[in-house]
Design a protein around this motif. Structure first.
Motif, PDB file in Angstrom:
ATOM      1  N   TYR A  57       4.523  30.316 102.330  1.00 18.63           N
ATOM      2  CA  TYR A  57       4.039  31.277 103.462  1.00 18.63           C
ATOM      3  C   TYR A  57       4.097  30.852 104.946  1.00 18.63           C
ATOM      4  N   GLU A  58       4.915  29.577 104.880  1.00 16.81           N
ATOM      5  CA  GLU A  58       4.839  28.845 106.250  1.00 16.81           C
ATOM      6  C   GLU A  58       5.921  29.619 107.267  1.00 16.81           C
ATOM      7  N   ARG A  59       6.981  30.000 106.864  1.00 15.00           N
ATOM      8  CA  ARG A  59       7.860  30.962 107.643  1.00 15.00           C
ATOM      9  C   ARG A  59       7.419  32.317 108.030  1.00 15.00           C
ATOM     10  N   LEU A  60       6.690  32.804 107.324  1.00 16.29           N
ATOM     11  CA  LEU A  60       5.893  34.158 107.534  1.00 16.29           C
ATOM     12  C   LEU A  60       4.773  34.060 108.281  1.00 16.29           C
ATOM     13  N   GLU A  61       4.149  32.564 108.298  1.00 12.05           N
ATOM     14  CA  GLU A  61       3.051  32.521 109.401  1.00 12.05           C
ATOM     15  C   GLU A  61       3.733  32.373 110.668  1.00 12.05           C
ATOM     16  N   PHE A  62       4.709  31.701 110.684  1.00 14.45           N
ATOM     17  CA  PHE A  62       5.451  31.733 112.349  1.00 14.45           C
ATOM     18  C   PHE A  62       5.915  33.286 112.521  1.00 14.45           C
ATOM     19  N   LEU A  63       6.409  33.834 111.774  1.00  7.10           N
ATOM     20  CA  LEU A  63       6.831  35.419 112.214  1.00  7.10           C
ATOM     21  C   LEU A  63       5.260  36.160 112.437  1.00  7.10           C
ATOM     22  N   GLY A  64       4.445  35.995 111.433  1.00  5.20           N
ATOM     23  CA  GLY A  64       3.169  36.840 111.819  1.00  5.20           C
ATOM     24  C   GLY A  64       2.527  36.226 112.938  1.00  5.20           C
ATOM     25  N   ASP A  65       2.552  35.147 113.452  1.00  6.07           N
ATOM     26  CA  ASP A  65       2.203  34.479 114.711  1.00  6.07           C
ATOM     27  C   ASP A  65       2.754  35.300 115.862  1.00  6.07           C
ATOM     28  N   ALA A  66       3.977  35.307 115.936  1.00  4.23           N
ATOM     29  CA  ALA A  66       4.563  35.988 117.021  1.00  4.23           C
ATOM     30  C   ALA A  66       4.209  37.514 117.109  1.00  4.23           C
ATOM     31  N   MET A  67       4.278  38.381 115.877  1.00  4.82           N
ATOM     32  CA  MET A  67       4.002  39.652 115.788  1.00  4.82           C
ATOM     33  C   MET A  67       2.508  39.878 116.347  1.00  4.82           C
ATOM     34  N   GLY A  69       0.792  38.045 118.330  1.00  5.67           N
ATOM     35  CA  GLY A  69       0.835  37.699 119.949  1.00  5.67           C
ATOM     36  C   GLY A  69       1.287  38.891 120.634  1.00  5.67           C
ATOM     37  N   ALA A  70       2.251  39.481 120.129  1.00  9.41           N
ATOM     38  CA  ALA A  70       2.937  40.552 120.875  1.00  9.41           C
ATOM     39  C   ALA A  70       2.274  41.825 120.899  1.00  9.41           C
ATOM     40  N   VAL A  71       1.568  42.080 119.664  1.00 11.87           N
ATOM     41  CA  VAL A  71       0.645  43.241 119.617  1.00 11.87           C
ATOM     42  C   VAL A  71      -0.688  43.200 120.572  1.00 11.87           C
ATOM     43  N   ALA A  73      -0.837  41.178 123.190  1.00 12.38           N
ATOM     44  CA  ALA A  73      -0.417  41.030 124.617  1.00 12.38           C
ATOM     45  C   ALA A  73      -0.119  42.622 125.151  1.00 12.38           C
ATOM     46  N   SER A  74       0.361  43.288 124.299  1.00 10.29           N
ATOM     47  CA  SER A  74       0.706  44.825 124.675  1.00 10.29           C
ATOM     48  C   SER A  74      -0.663  45.573 124.739  1.00 10.29           C
ATOM     49  N   TYR A  75      -1.662  45.099 124.193  1.00  6.41           N
ATOM     50  CA  TYR A  75      -2.904  45.825 124.029  1.00  6.41           C
ATOM     51  C   TYR A  75      -3.671  45.607 125.340  1.00  6.41           C
ATOM     52  N   LEU A  76      -3.742  44.077 125.753  1.00  3.93           N
ATOM     53  CA  LEU A  76      -4.346  43.651 126.767  1.00  3.93           C
ATOM     54  C   LEU A  76      -3.637  44.211 128.003  1.00  3.93           C
ATOM     55  N   PHE A  77      -2.523  44.398 128.150  1.00  7.85           N
ATOM     56  CA  PHE A  77      -1.716  44.756 129.246  1.00  7.85           C
ATOM     57  C   PHE A  77      -2.117  46.299 129.835  1.00  7.85           C
ATOM     58  N   LYS A  78      -2.391  47.110 128.749  1.00 11.50           N
ATOM     59  CA  LYS A  78      -2.635  48.472 128.740  1.00 11.50           C
ATOM     60  C   LYS A  78      -4.157  48.581 129.113  1.00 11.50           C
ATOM     61  N   LYS A  79      -4.970  47.813 128.426  1.00 14.18           N
ATOM     62  CA  LYS A  79      -6.342  47.801 128.465  1.00 14.18           C
ATOM     63  C   LYS A  79      -6.905  47.332 129.646  1.00 14.18           C
ATOM     64  N   ARG A 143       7.321  46.956 106.080  1.00 19.58           N
ATOM     65  CA  ARG A 143       7.132  48.111 106.786  1.00 19.58           C
ATOM     66  C   ARG A 143       7.406  48.423 108.148  1.00 19.58           C
ATOM     67  N   GLY A 144       7.739  47.225 108.872  1.00 25.29           N
ATOM     68  CA  GLY A 144       8.218  47.544 110.263  1.00 25.29           C
ATOM     69  C   GLY A 144       7.031  47.223 111.253  1.00 25.29           C
ATOM     70  N   TYR A 145       7.265  47.198 112.426  1.00 29.23           N
ATOM     71  CA  TYR A 145       6.614  47.026 113.618  1.00 29.23           C
ATOM     72  C   TYR A 145       5.210  48.082 113.829  1.00 29.23           C
ATOM     73  N   LEU A 146       5.559  49.302 113.561  1.00 26.60           N
ATOM     74  CA  LEU A 146       4.258  50.089 113.847  1.00 26.60           C
ATOM     75  C   LEU A 146       3.172  49.984 112.760  1.00 26.60           C
ATOM     76  N   PHE A 147       3.540  49.679 111.427  1.00 29.98           N
ATOM     77  CA  PHE A 147       2.694  49.548 110.163  1.00 29.98           C
ATOM     78  C   PHE A 147       1.983  48.064 110.640  1.00 29.98           C
ATOM     79  N   CYS A 148       2.646  47.062 111.197  1.00 27.78           N
ATOM     80  CA  CYS A 148       2.263  45.758 111.615  1.00 27.78           C
ATOM     81  C   CYS A 148       1.251  46.010 112.854  1.00 27.78           C
TER      82      CYS A 148
END
Length: 246
Positions: A57-67, A69-71, A73-79, A143-148
């Motif tokens: 799971y370690e490489r997926l953990e790295f990817l999930g952490d980035a995703m 953080g991005a989601v 960040a986007s939420y807070l920027f708008k909120k 499933r891509g970014y939208l499902f994430c």
């Protein structure tokens, strides 16, 4: 991903159960279970693909952490349109803190899916947050970014993100205590030493001194946790003085 299917065993009945339970957690249907299976493989199992690359799971953990953080960040920027960079960064850090991610993983009971050659009772607390992030990484690949984004909003933002409460939340008592000491030009020392005693798991103890006097102690399975426990106790001992300085 065909190599991984050969390396990670597949059992139809187990897959069916895993699929149903996973669908309930995700809120939508997973397409490729391979990604999700790997999200719960501990490195101790030592799965590898045809090229000898570790499959855990370690490489997926790295990817999930980035995703995540991005989601967030986007939420807070708008909120919070009035929030500056420092404020937004601090708020994001509070939402994705290790403590919070561990709580999310525990609430979903993700550890029941973990495949490991190590007894689960010996896992540290962070395993919960690690596999939660790995799950997010698996969702993104499947499933891509939208499902994430949908999953993060459902499982993180909607039930847990309360801006006013987060503003007053302390995520690191150690950082807060050190900042206070530095502003007030006070000498402090975290004295760390092994303190396993009769425990089978290694423990550490910390004596926190202020101006040469011990003001708090902490004990845990890691140096960082022990320091945080001691700092938290010191914070409440000097809460009035520290709060006036903020």
């Amino acid at each position: 991903m065909r190599f991984i299917r050969k390396i990670i065993p597949s059992h139809p009945k187990e897959d069916a159960t895993f699929y149903r339970e996973l669908k309930t957690i995700l809120g939508f249907s997973p397409v490729d279970l391979t990604y999700y299976k790997k999200a719960f493989v501990h490195r101790s199992v030592k799965y590898v693909d045809a090229k000898g690359n570790p499959q855990n799971y370690e490489r997926l953990e790295f990817l999930g952490d980035a995703m995540l953080g991005a989601v967030i960040a986007s939420y807070l920027f708008k909120k919070v349109p009035s929030g500056n960079e420092g404020y937004l960064t601090q708020m994001r850090s509070k939402i994705v803190s290790r403590e919070h991610l561990n709580e999310l993983g525990r609430d979903l009971n993700l550890i029941k899916f973990v495949s490991s050659n190590v007894a689960k009772s010996k896992f540290g607390e962070n395993i919960n947050g690690n596999i939660f992030e790995a799950l997010i990484g698996a969702i993104y690949l499947d499933r891509g970014y939208l499902f994430c984004k949908k999953f993060i909003r459902k499982r993180v933002i909607k039930p847990y993100v309360d801006i006013p409460k987060l503003e007053g939340k302390i995520t690191s008592y150690k950082s807060l205590f050190i900042e206070w000491c530095q502003k007030e030009k006070k000498d402090f020392l975290f004295d760390i030493y092994d303190d396993t005693g009769n425990d089978t798991v290694r423990h550490f103890s910390v004596k926190l001194s202020l101006e040469g006097k011990i003001i708090a102690k902490g004990r845990a399975t890691s140096k960082k946790k022990a320091e945080e426990i001691a700092a938290k106790r010191a914070y409440y001992a000097f809460q009035k003085e520290i709060s006036q300085n903020q």
